[in-house]
Design a protein around this motif. Structure first.
Motif, PDB file in Angstrom:
ATOM      1  N   PHE A 244      13.913  24.871  44.622  1.00 14.62           N
ATOM      2  CA  PHE A 244      13.600  23.445  44.748  1.00 14.62           C
ATOM      3  C   PHE A 244      14.648  22.572  44.047  1.00 14.62           C
ATOM      4  CE2 PHE A 244      10.146  20.021  44.045  1.00 14.62           C
ATOM      5  CZ  PHE A 244      10.357  19.493  45.298  1.00 14.62           C
ATOM      6  N   MET A 245      15.382  23.161  43.115  1.00 12.29           N
ATOM      7  CA  MET A 245      16.375  22.371  42.378  1.00 12.29           C
ATOM      8  C   MET A 245      17.516  21.888  43.279  1.00 12.29           C
ATOM      9  SD  MET A 245      16.642  24.531  38.850  1.00 12.29           S
ATOM     10  CE  MET A 245      18.011  23.607  38.177  1.00 12.29           C
ATOM     11  N   THR A 246      17.864  22.667  44.292  1.00  9.04           N
ATOM     12  CA  THR A 246      19.012  22.271  45.124  1.00  9.04           C
ATOM     13  C   THR A 246      18.709  21.014  45.945  1.00  9.04           C
ATOM     14  OG1 THR A 246      19.905  24.501  45.080  1.00  9.04           O
ATOM     15  CG2 THR A 246      20.689  23.072  46.840  1.00  9.04           C
ATOM     16  N   PRO A 247      17.550  20.920  46.625  1.00 10.94           N
ATOM     17  CA  PRO A 247      17.207  19.616  47.218  1.00 10.94           C
ATOM     18  C   PRO A 247      17.107  18.512  46.162  1.00 10.94           C
ATOM     19  CG  PRO A 247      15.761  21.332  48.055  1.00 10.94           C
ATOM     20  CD  PRO A 247      16.590  21.965  46.980  1.00 10.94           C
ATOM     21  N   GLY A 248      16.624  18.848  44.970  1.00 10.96           N
ATOM     22  CA  GLY A 248      16.559  17.856  43.889  1.00 10.96           C
ATOM     23  C   GLY A 248      17.941  17.359  43.520  1.00 10.96           C
ATOM     24  N   LEU A 249      18.868  18.294  43.417  1.00 13.55           N
ATOM     25  CA  LEU A 249      20.260  17.936  43.111  1.00 13.55           C
ATOM     26  C   LEU A 249      20.840  17.069  44.222  1.00 13.55           C
ATOM     27  CD1 LEU A 249      22.679  18.614  41.102  1.00 13.55           C
ATOM     28  CD2 LEU A 249      23.345  20.310  42.816  1.00 13.55           C
TER      29      LEU A 249
ATOM     30  N   MET B 139      26.559  14.039  51.576  1.00 12.81           N
ATOM     31  CA  MET B 139      26.242  14.635  50.270  1.00 12.81           C
ATOM     32  C   MET B 139      25.038  15.565  50.374  1.00 12.81           C
ATOM     33  SD  MET B 139      26.591  15.239  47.188  1.00 12.81           S
ATOM     34  CE  MET B 139      28.136  14.369  47.027  1.00 12.81           C
ATOM     35  N   LEU B 140      23.997  15.124  51.066  1.00  8.79           N
ATOM     36  CA  LEU B 140      22.810  15.972  51.221  1.00  8.79           C
ATOM     37  C   LEU B 140      23.185  17.261  51.954  1.00  8.79           C
ATOM     38  CD1 LEU B 140      19.961  13.450  52.219  1.00  8.79           C
ATOM     39  CD2 LEU B 140      20.721  14.114  49.955  1.00  8.79           C
TER      40      LEU B 140
ATOM     41  N   ALA C 153      22.755  31.515  42.652  1.00  7.21           N
ATOM     42  CA  ALA C 153      23.970  31.540  43.465  1.00  7.21           C
ATOM     43  C   ALA C 153      24.001  30.356  44.424  1.00  7.21           C
ATOM     44  CB  ALA C 153      24.051  32.858  44.239  1.00  7.21           C
ATOM     45  N   VAL C 154      22.817  29.887  44.869  1.00 11.75           N
ATOM     46  CA  VAL C 154      22.748  28.733  45.774  1.00 11.75           C
ATOM     47  C   VAL C 154      23.177  27.458  45.066  1.00 11.75           C
ATOM     48  CG1 VAL C 154      21.189  27.225  47.071  1.00 11.75           C
ATOM     49  CG2 VAL C 154      20.962  29.711  47.268  1.00 11.75           C
ATOM     50  N   ILE C 155      22.619  27.231  43.876  1.00 11.00           N
ATOM     51  CA  ILE C 155      22.820  25.922  43.249  1.00 11.00           C
ATOM     52  C   ILE C 155      24.188  25.809  42.569  1.00 11.00           C
ATOM     53  CG2 ILE C 155      21.792  26.373  40.962  1.00 11.00           C
ATOM     54  CD1 ILE C 155      20.466  23.557  41.272  1.00 11.00           C
ATOM     55  N   THR C 156      24.826  26.915  42.214  1.00 12.69           N
ATOM     56  CA  THR C 156      26.088  26.815  41.465  1.00 12.69           C
ATOM     57  C   THR C 156      27.201  26.132  42.271  1.00 12.69           C
ATOM     58  OG1 THR C 156      25.430  28.786  40.261  1.00 12.69           O
ATOM     59  CG2 THR C 156      27.705  28.070  39.993  1.00 12.69           C
ATOM     60  N   PRO C 157      27.512  26.582  43.501  1.00  9.78           N
ATOM     61  CA  PRO C 157      28.514  25.822  44.260  1.00  9.78           C
ATOM     62  C   PRO C 157      28.034  24.418  44.609  1.00  9.78           C
ATOM     63  CG  PRO C 157      27.599  27.594  45.600  1.00  9.78           C
ATOM     64  CD  PRO C 157      27.089  27.798  44.209  1.00  9.78           C
ATOM     65  N   ALA C 158      26.701  24.247  44.775  1.00  6.61           N
ATOM     66  CA  ALA C 158      26.166  22.923  45.106  1.00  6.61           C
ATOM     67  C   ALA C 158      26.520  21.907  44.016  1.00  6.61           C
ATOM     68  CB  ALA C 158      24.650  22.986  45.306  1.00  6.61           C
ATOM     69  N   LEU C 159      26.560  22.363  42.774  1.00 10.00           N
ATOM     70  CA  LEU C 159      26.893  21.458  41.662  1.00 10.00           C
ATOM     71  C   LEU C 159      28.251  20.791  41.870  1.00 10.00           C
ATOM     72  CD1 LEU C 159      25.797  23.693  38.637  1.00 10.00           C
ATOM     73  CD2 LEU C 159      24.636  21.644  39.455  1.00 10.00           C
TER      74      LEU C 159
ATOM     75  N   ILE D  12      12.702  16.280  40.077  1.00 14.52           N
ATOM     76  CA  ILE D  12      12.656  17.583  40.748  1.00 14.52           C
ATOM     77  C   ILE D  12      13.507  18.600  39.977  1.00 14.52           C
ATOM     78  CG2 ILE D  12      13.290  18.829  42.858  1.00 14.52           C
ATOM     79  CD1 ILE D  12      12.571  16.283  44.425  1.00 14.52           C
ATOM     80  N   LEU D  13      14.678  18.145  39.507  1.00 14.94           N
ATOM     81  CA  LEU D  13      15.542  19.054  38.745  1.00 14.94           C
ATOM     82  C   LEU D  13      14.844  19.535  37.472  1.00 14.94           C
ATOM     83  CD1 LEU D  13      19.067  17.393  39.092  1.00 14.94           C
ATOM     84  CD2 LEU D  13      18.438  19.704  39.810  1.00 14.94           C
ATOM     85  N   TRP D  14      14.243  18.624  36.748  1.00 16.62           N
ATOM     86  CA  TRP D  14      13.562  18.991  35.490  1.00 16.62           C
ATOM     87  C   TRP D  14      12.432  19.996  35.783  1.00 16.62           C
ATOM     88  CZ3 TRP D  14      11.959  14.703  31.415  1.00 16.62           C
ATOM     89  CH2 TRP D  14      11.678  15.322  30.187  1.00 16.62           C
TER      90      TRP D  14
END
Lengths: 407, 112
Positions: free
Chosen positions: A18-23, A39-40, A106-112, A204-206
């Motif tokens: 859920f963090m990746t949509p939050g990001l 961006m999305l 692994a999903v969220i790291t490149p997303a950052l 969402i991130l928190w």
């Protein structure tokens, strides 16, 4: 696997997803109306491509299967396509759910990284960059930190301060140095187009970060509870510190200051979430909030256009949190396999290992990311043309518009 | 016939609308606009960086009136929209040569 542990890791994995949509919302709100969908989509692209790469080959190369624990630099090809892994063995699927949980990271790291290159990167270049960067940078660094040569030496990283945030943050810097500044920056302002979206993304991130940190205990244990508490306290402290710093410096409590501080605190507590206790998370959060508030100003000083402050928040926040383990790590509470920090009766040893682990990550990630970016630049091109940048990437790259006026 | 056009502060719209209704005006057209005058823009600060917002949001009102009513209507607008602070806006009047009510085909004064 204990049923309680299994349940907690599954829930945590969903929280991290859920963090990746939050990001995406956090970044998207800070972006402009004409580029928000791009961006999305950069973030959602990670949700599409990374799980596929992860189960096919990424997990195997990351060396997180116990059979690969002796390898110090990279995993193996023994678990390609999750070969031999199932729910039938003695562990009852523990390895599988751990594999999924790590896949979310692994999903969220490149997303950052997407926040840094906002407004000007070709989507086709991003589409290729994500899986290539995942395999050439994320996977080896992940192995070094978790069970590889950096971890074996004695550096500590509970949930990914070094392996994820410092790694992605320095990669963001490498990318913007190759891709160049946005048109008009810094003379023209690019203020956020939708602050409520930023605040929702922050929430969402928190929320998801409880899975990120407390889930990294890989079970429903006391360590998970401490990591949960630390995630709660450090984020609030850092948000408070950033907001108050802005009030004193610029005159107002701002939404973006509060949101940025919360994220900086979450980043900073990530490496130490399961190693610090008592009031330590409070101190780590306060320090990270103030340091990152000033660190986001570095880009204008040094002239690198890190559009949404990935370097200032993730790299700096990750470094702050990781180095502070060297001061606050309390092994009495969490077991003697972990070293003590300077304030907890240990010497400078742990601080030295933290510095080495982050230094190695900074150098490797910067060099390899630069090479990937240069390779893209000189083949398919990495930057959109002037007209697309002027008119917005949403329409040119995706044939979509975020906000239609009437109709 | 006259076309009275006015730019006012958005928060004054409800007051001006009510005052015009009381003054017998039967219809107005409202547009959200932005621009700058002597008030100029303002600055916003995001993560310590100042952004200058040059254009201020305003509301544009258009009223059609008979020649005889125009001055009275302008007076109502000026009186109601005034705060005395910079940025209150302006009113100007132009000749409306020909007016047609689309539904009935009525012309000029009958169409107001």
């Amino acid at each position: 696997m204990d049923t309680g542990d299994a349940a907690w890791v599954m829930v945590s994995a969903a929280l991290v997803l859920f963090m990746t949509p939050g990001l995406a919302l956090f970044y998207g709100g800070m972006d402009r109306t004409k580029n928000v969908l791009n961006m999305l989509m950069m973030n959602f692209w990670c949700l599409l491509i990374v799980p596929v790469v992860w189960v096919v080959v990424g997990y195997s190369l990351s060396g997180q299967n116990p059979a690969d624990f002796d390898n110090k630099f990279l995993g193996s090809l023994d678990f390609i396509g999750l070969k031999g892994m199932g729910i039938g063995g003695e562990d009852g699927g523990a390895l599988l759910i751990t594999m999924v949980f790590l896949g979310m990271f692994a999903v969220i790291t490149p997303a950052l990284i997407s926040g840094a290159v906002a407004d000007r990167m070709k989507f086709s270049a991003w589409a290729i960059f994500v899986p290539v960067w995942l395999l050439l940078v994320f996977v080896p660094v992940f192995k070094w930190v978790y069970g590889g040569w950096l971890g074996s030496r004695g550096s500590q990283d509970f949930a990914g301060g070094t392996a994820i945030h410092v790694n992605a943050g320095i990669a963001a810097l490498a990318m913007v140095l190759v891709i160049g500044k946005r048109k008009g920056w810094p003379q023209e302002g690019h203020p956020p187009h939708n602050m409520p979206m930023v605040m929702l993304g922050t929430g969402i991130l928190w929320f998801g970060w409880f899975g990120f940190n407390a889930g990294s205990a890989l079970g429903a244990s006391g360590t998970a509870i401490q990591a949960f508490l630390n995630t709660f306290v450090a984020a609030a402290a850092a948000g408070l510190a950033w907001a108050v710093t802005e009030k004193l410096r610029d005159g107002h409590f701002t939404n973006l200051g509060a949101a940025s501080g919360i994220v900086a605190g979450l980043v900073a507590i990530t490496p130490g979430a399961g190693f610090v206790s008592g009031m330590s998370p409070l101190y780590i959060g306060l320090i990270a909030g103030v340091v990152c508030c000033f660190a986001v100003g570095l880009k204008t000083k040094f002239g690198y256009d890190d559009a949404l402050d990935v370097v200032g928040v993730h790299m700096v926040g990750g470094l702050v949190g990781s180095l502070l383990i060297g001061f606050f790590s309390s092994p009495d509470y969490f077991g003697t396999e972990n070293k003590a920090g300077l304030f907890e009766g240990g010497g400078l040893g742990l601080l030295g290992e933290q510095a080495l682990a982050n230094g190695a990550t900074l150098i490797y990630s910067f060099v390899v990311t630069t090479l990937i970016a240069l390779a893209l630049k000189h083949t398919i091109g990495i930057r959109v043309d002037d007209e697309t940048e002027q008119n917005g990437l949403d329409l040119a790259e995706h044939a979509e518009t975020a906000y239609h006026g009437t109709n | 016939m006259k076309l009275i056009t006015t730019i006012i502060k958005p928060f004054k719209l409800d007051d001006v609308k009510a005052a015009l209704k009381d003054a017998g005006v039967q219809g107005i057209t409202v547009t959200e606009v932005q621009g700058f005058g002597r008030q100029a823009g303002h600055t916003e600060v995001y993560r310590g960086t100042e952004y200058t917002i040059d254009f201020v949001p305003k509301v544009k009102l258009e009223v059609l009136a008979d020649d005889a009513d125009a001055d009275r209507i302008i007076g109502v607008i000026v009186e109601t929209a005034r705060t005395g602070k910079i940025g209150d806006g302006k009113v100007w009047v132009t000749d409306a040569g020909h007016i047609v009510r689309i539904r009935t085909g009525e012309l000029d004064s009958d169409a107001i």
